[in-house]
Design an enzyme around this catalytic site. Structure first.
Site, PDB file in Angstrom:
ATOM      1  N   HIS A   7       0.824  -1.207   0.000  1.00 32.69           N
ATOM      2  CA  HIS A   7       0.000   0.000   0.000  1.00 32.69           C
ATOM      3  C   HIS A   7       0.858   1.257   0.000  1.00 32.69           C
ATOM      4  O   HIS A   7       2.041   1.213   0.303  1.00 32.69           O
ATOM      5  CB  HIS A   7      -0.979   0.027   1.185  1.00 32.69           C
ATOM      6  CG  HIS A   7      -0.333   0.016   2.540  1.00 32.69           C
ATOM      7  ND1 HIS A   7      -0.038  -1.137   3.214  1.00 32.69           N
ATOM      8  CD2 HIS A   7       0.092   1.023   3.341  1.00 32.69           C
ATOM      9  CE1 HIS A   7       0.518  -0.841   4.376  1.00 32.69           C
ATOM     10  NE2 HIS A   7       0.628   0.467   4.490  1.00 32.69           N
ATOM     11  N   HIS A  79       4.073   7.138   3.760  1.00 33.90           N
ATOM     12  CA  HIS A  79       5.004   6.016   3.544  1.00 33.90           C
ATOM     13  C   HIS A  79       4.507   5.089   2.443  1.00 33.90           C
ATOM     14  O   HIS A  79       3.357   5.162   2.031  1.00 33.90           O
ATOM     15  CB  HIS A  79       5.241   5.211   4.833  1.00 33.90           C
ATOM     16  CG  HIS A  79       4.035   4.480   5.361  1.00 33.90           C
ATOM     17  ND1 HIS A  79       3.175   5.016   6.295  1.00 33.90           N
ATOM     18  CD2 HIS A  79       3.544   3.242   5.102  1.00 33.90           C
ATOM     19  CE1 HIS A  79       2.226   4.145   6.578  1.00 33.90           C
ATOM     20  NE2 HIS A  79       2.414   3.056   5.867  1.00 33.90           N
ATOM     21  N   GLU A 130       7.860   1.014   4.821  1.00 32.65           N
ATOM     22  CA  GLU A 130       7.323  -0.041   5.672  1.00 32.65           C
ATOM     23  C   GLU A 130       7.528  -1.356   4.949  1.00 32.65           C
ATOM     24  O   GLU A 130       7.248  -1.460   3.746  1.00 32.65           O
ATOM     25  CB  GLU A 130       5.823   0.203   5.914  1.00 32.65           C
ATOM     26  CG  GLU A 130       5.146  -0.868   6.763  1.00 32.65           C
ATOM     27  CD  GLU A 130       3.646  -0.611   6.969  1.00 32.65           C
ATOM     28  OE1 GLU A 130       3.065   0.259   6.281  1.00 32.65           O
ATOM     29  OE2 GLU A 130       3.053  -1.277   7.830  1.00 32.65           O
TER      30      GLU A 130
HETATM   31 CO    CO Z   1       1.292   1.269   6.275  1.00 37.34          CO
END
Ligand code: CO
Length: 134
Positions: A7, A79, A130
């Site tokens: 994502h 992020h 991430e």
């Molecule tokens: Co995230």
């Protein structure tokens, strides 16, 4: 090491308003808002065919994204999350390269109940990364 893009996360000042924008303009497929007091965020996921966009609103006074919103009052990209096969293997390899891992430096359970790591943006062209175990 990297597999799929899981994502892209965007911090927003008002998650209901932001969801409305994606619904009205894109007729997007949007999940119900869910709060994670332990992470200090309320999130919705916008489902695309090949990935997701995560909209995040601060939750509570100690939210880790509160400062981001002070600097970016209209919100902004926060992020990107990429999948890895084995998070502990990835961690070993990143530690060998002396990459700065945020938090305790150990994997924690993320909002999909899978182990995640956050890597310091300084080492990745100013982008917070991430990693999530697939
Ligand atoms: Co995230």
């Amino acid at each position: 090491m990297l597999k799929r893009l899981n994502h892209v996360a965007i911090v927003v000042p008002d998650i209901k308003e932001a969801s409305k924008v994606y619904k009205t303009n894109f007729n997007a497929n949007i999940s119900e808002p869910k709060s994670y007091p332990e992470h200090g965020v309320t999130v919705v996921f916008i489902e695309l065919e090949n990935t997701k966009i995560e909209l995040m609103e601060p939750y509570g006074e100690d939210s880790p994204i509160k400062k981001f919103l002070e600097k970016n009052p209209h919100g902004g990209m926060h992020h990107i999350c990429m999948e890895v096969e084995d998070i502990n293997k990835s961690l070993d390899s990143l530690n060998n390269n002396k990459v700065k891992i945020l938090g305790t430096g150990k994997p924690v359970k993320g909002s999909h109940n899978k182990p995640i790591l956050f890597l310091h943006p300084k080492e990745f062209c100013g982008t917070l990364i991430e990693l999530e175990e697939e």
